[in-house]
Scaffold this motif. Structure first.
Motif, PDB file in Angstrom:
ATOM      1  N   GLY A 108       0.985  -1.191  -0.001  1.00  0.00           N
ATOM      2  CA  GLY A 108      -0.042   0.116  -0.103  1.00  0.00           C
ATOM      3  C   GLY A 108       1.158   1.311  -0.028  1.00  0.00           C
ATOM      4  N   LYS A 109       1.919   1.211   0.991  1.00  0.00           N
ATOM      5  CA  LYS A 109       2.925   2.386   1.126  1.00  0.00           C
ATOM      6  C   LYS A 109       3.545   2.767  -0.490  1.00  0.00           C
ATOM      7  N   GLU A 110       4.234   1.764  -1.024  1.00  0.00           N
ATOM      8  CA  GLU A 110       4.576   1.942  -2.544  1.00  0.00           C
ATOM      9  C   GLU A 110       3.654   2.491  -3.359  1.00  0.00           C
ATOM     10  N   ARG A 123       7.918  13.227  -4.904  1.00  0.00           N
ATOM     11  CA  ARG A 123       7.992  12.388  -3.666  1.00  0.00           C
ATOM     12  C   ARG A 123       7.688  13.305  -2.457  1.00  0.00           C
ATOM     13  N   LYS A 124       8.352  14.515  -2.559  1.00  0.00           N
ATOM     14  CA  LYS A 124       8.461  15.117  -1.363  1.00  0.00           C
ATOM     15  C   LYS A 124       7.028  15.756  -1.092  1.00  0.00           C
ATOM     16  N   TYR A 125       6.038  16.132  -1.979  1.00  0.00           N
ATOM     17  CA  TYR A 125       4.777  16.414  -1.909  1.00  0.00           C
ATOM     18  C   TYR A 125       3.944  15.397  -1.208  1.00  0.00           C
ATOM     19  N   ILE A 126       4.262  14.138  -1.652  1.00  0.00           N
ATOM     20  CA  ILE A 126       3.638  12.658  -1.255  1.00  0.00           C
ATOM     21  C   ILE A 126       4.189  12.714   0.368  1.00  0.00           C
ATOM     22  N   ASP A 127       5.501  12.770   0.380  1.00  0.00           N
ATOM     23  CA  ASP A 127       5.917  12.641   1.950  1.00  0.00           C
ATOM     24  C   ASP A 127       5.051  13.650   2.945  1.00  0.00           C
ATOM     25  N   GLU A 128       4.935  14.815   2.517  1.00  0.00           N
ATOM     26  CA  GLU A 128       3.989  15.765   3.402  1.00  0.00           C
ATOM     27  C   GLU A 128       2.663  15.146   3.490  1.00  0.00           C
ATOM     28  N   LYS A 129       2.018  14.693   2.596  1.00  0.00           N
ATOM     29  CA  LYS A 129       0.557  14.052   2.648  1.00  0.00           C
ATOM     30  C   LYS A 129       0.194  12.767   3.030  1.00  0.00           C
ATOM     31  N   TYR A 130       1.487  11.962   3.305  1.00  0.00           N
ATOM     32  CA  TYR A 130       1.487  10.492   3.602  1.00  0.00           C
ATOM     33  C   TYR A 130       0.676  10.182   4.757  1.00  0.00           C
ATOM     34  N   ASP A 131       0.815  10.678   5.926  1.00  0.00           N
ATOM     35  CA  ASP A 131       0.126  10.279   7.009  1.00  0.00           C
ATOM     36  C   ASP A 131      -1.253  10.577   6.945  1.00  0.00           C
ATOM     37  N   GLU A 132      -1.679  11.633   6.357  1.00  0.00           N
ATOM     38  CA  GLU A 132      -2.814  12.031   6.086  1.00  0.00           C
ATOM     39  C   GLU A 132      -3.719  11.053   5.439  1.00  0.00           C
ATOM     40  N   ILE A 133      -3.115  10.459   4.200  1.00  0.00           N
ATOM     41  CA  ILE A 133      -3.432   9.606   3.497  1.00  0.00           C
ATOM     42  C   ILE A 133      -3.795   8.218   3.979  1.00  0.00           C
ATOM     43  N   VAL A 134      -2.955   7.840   4.801  1.00  0.00           N
ATOM     44  CA  VAL A 134      -3.101   6.398   5.448  1.00  0.00           C
ATOM     45  C   VAL A 134      -4.101   6.547   6.481  1.00  0.00           C
ATOM     46  N   GLU A 135      -4.104   7.686   7.310  1.00  0.00           N
ATOM     47  CA  GLU A 135      -5.273   7.873   8.154  1.00  0.00           C
ATOM     48  C   GLU A 135      -6.571   7.821   7.654  1.00  0.00           C
ATOM     49  N   PHE A 136      -6.684   8.725   6.585  1.00  0.00           N
ATOM     50  CA  PHE A 136      -8.113   8.709   6.008  1.00  0.00           C
ATOM     51  C   PHE A 136      -8.184   7.057   5.426  1.00  0.00           C
ATOM     52  N   SER A 137      -7.544   6.596   4.801  1.00  0.00           N
ATOM     53  CA  SER A 137      -8.147   4.986   4.137  1.00  0.00           C
ATOM     54  C   SER A 137      -8.278   4.067   5.294  1.00  0.00           C
ATOM     55  N   GLU A 138      -7.798   4.225   6.663  1.00  0.00           N
ATOM     56  CA  GLU A 138      -7.999   3.559   8.026  1.00  0.00           C
ATOM     57  C   GLU A 138      -7.201   2.051   7.468  1.00  0.00           C
ATOM     58  N   LEU A 139      -6.163   2.143   6.808  1.00  0.00           N
ATOM     59  CA  LEU A 139      -5.484   1.165   6.361  1.00  0.00           C
ATOM     60  C   LEU A 139      -4.269   1.068   6.988  1.00  0.00           C
ATOM     61  N   LYS A 140      -3.842   1.585   8.198  1.00  0.00           N
ATOM     62  CA  LYS A 140      -2.355   1.933   8.727  1.00  0.00           C
ATOM     63  C   LYS A 140      -2.073   0.372   9.340  1.00  0.00           C
ATOM     64  N   PHE A 142      -2.133  -2.207   7.593  1.00  0.00           N
ATOM     65  CA  PHE A 142      -2.163  -2.933   6.203  1.00  0.00           C
ATOM     66  C   PHE A 142      -1.238  -2.371   5.034  1.00  0.00           C
ATOM     67  N   ILE A 143      -0.732  -1.194   5.655  1.00  0.00           N
ATOM     68  CA  ILE A 143       0.139  -0.150   4.613  1.00  0.00           C
ATOM     69  C   ILE A 143       1.164  -1.024   4.312  1.00  0.00           C
ATOM     70  N   ASP A 144       1.784  -1.919   4.834  1.00  0.00           N
ATOM     71  CA  ASP A 144       3.342  -2.621   4.241  1.00  0.00           C
ATOM     72  C   ASP A 144       2.916  -4.025   3.470  1.00  0.00           C
ATOM     73  N   VAL A 145       1.520  -4.285   3.476  1.00  0.00           N
ATOM     74  CA  VAL A 145       1.101  -5.515   2.828  1.00  0.00           C
ATOM     75  C   VAL A 145       0.820  -5.361   1.298  1.00  0.00           C
ATOM     76  N   PRO A 146       1.269  -6.486   0.469  1.00  0.00           N
ATOM     77  CA  PRO A 146       1.001  -6.274  -1.055  1.00  0.00           C
ATOM     78  C   PRO A 146      -0.494  -6.209  -1.222  1.00  0.00           C
TER      79      PRO A 146
END
Length: 250
Positions: A108-110, A123-140, A142-146
């Motif tokens: 999921g992260k990749e 990549r820098k922009y996504i770095d800034e948004k990354y936590d917000e994306i994971v939190e919103f998706s409620e997939l914390k 599972f984020i390292d799962v294919p």
């Protein structure tokens, strides 16, 4: 008149439907050369003329097979029209078949970085948004799962979280508010509404006139690939309900 965000002129989209089954390339070429290969020309869209002003929220109504999804794909640049032109201004976030662009072997992260890159973000922009994306998706968890191990609902949630975390000029929604459970749907709707407040331009395909009235200020009706009506959301939704209720659109 405001500034146009999307201008479509005399646009048509044709698909060749092969009428018979051809087993291999050799057989295909023999039939092609001997003119024994029959195609049916299928015009998914015909002579579409549409101007969408910046900040307009346009509902696209129509029965199945009317050409709604094809229209969105052409505007998003996924397909090239057979005839005519489509001009768009600014960054487009297409929420079509959410998560369809994921690479299933990556986590999921990749995929967050990959998906972001395909939308033109650094990549820098996504770095800034990354936590917000994971939190919103409620997939914390599972984020390292294919992603191939995700359910279709999980993929859609992640796709939605990425596409809605960026700041697009044009948002393209295809029945997207039906993803996930009722709680996530409500959250998605609120998120999209907060994006409206920034004055973004929206195209929204739906079967539901109540959803269109909720979200849009303008609407069009597509029937057999042609725009048969366009105007204010109230007026067009009323007209569409009449078509559906009279069974005329069948």
């Amino acid at each position: 008149m405001g500034e146009p965000a999307i201008v479509i002129e005399n646009m048509s989209m044709m698909f060749n439907l092969n009428k018979e089954k051809v087993d291999n390339l050799k057989e295909y070429f023999i039939k092609l050369v001997t003119h024994k290969l029959h195609f049916t020309e299928f015009w998914a869209l015909r002579n579409i003329n549409l101007t969408v002003e910046k900040g307009d929220r346009v509902g696209i109504l129509g029965l199945n097979g009317a050409g709604k999804s094809t229209l969105l794909k052409v505007i998003a640049g996924v397909m090239k029209p057979t005839e005519g032109t489509v001009k768009t201004k600014g960054v487009i976030a297409p929420m079509l078949e959410l998560g369809a662009g994921f690479d299933l072997n990556y986590s999921g992260k990749e995929n967050i970085y990959l998906y972001g890159a395909t939308m033109g973000y650094s990549r820098k922009y996504i770095d800034e948004k990354y936590d917000e994306i994971v939190e919103f998706s409620e997939l914390k968890d599972f984020i390292d799962v294919p992603v191939k191990n995700y359910s279709s609902g999980m993929k859609a949630r992640l796709g939605f979280a990425i596409a809605s975390a960026v700041d697009p000029d044009i948002l393209i929604l295809d029945e997207v508010l039906s993803v996930g459970d009722a709680k996530f749907r409500k959250k998605s709707e609120n998120k999209i509404r907060s994006m409206f407040d920034k004055g973004i331009t929206v195209l929204f395909v739906s079967h539901s006139t109540s959803q269109v009235l909720n979200i849009c200020n303008k609407a069009i009706i597509l029937e057999h690939g042609e725009i048969i009506a366009q105007g204010s959301a109230e007026e067009i939704c009323r007209q569409y309900d009449e078509i559906v209720n009279s069974g005329k659109g069948k």
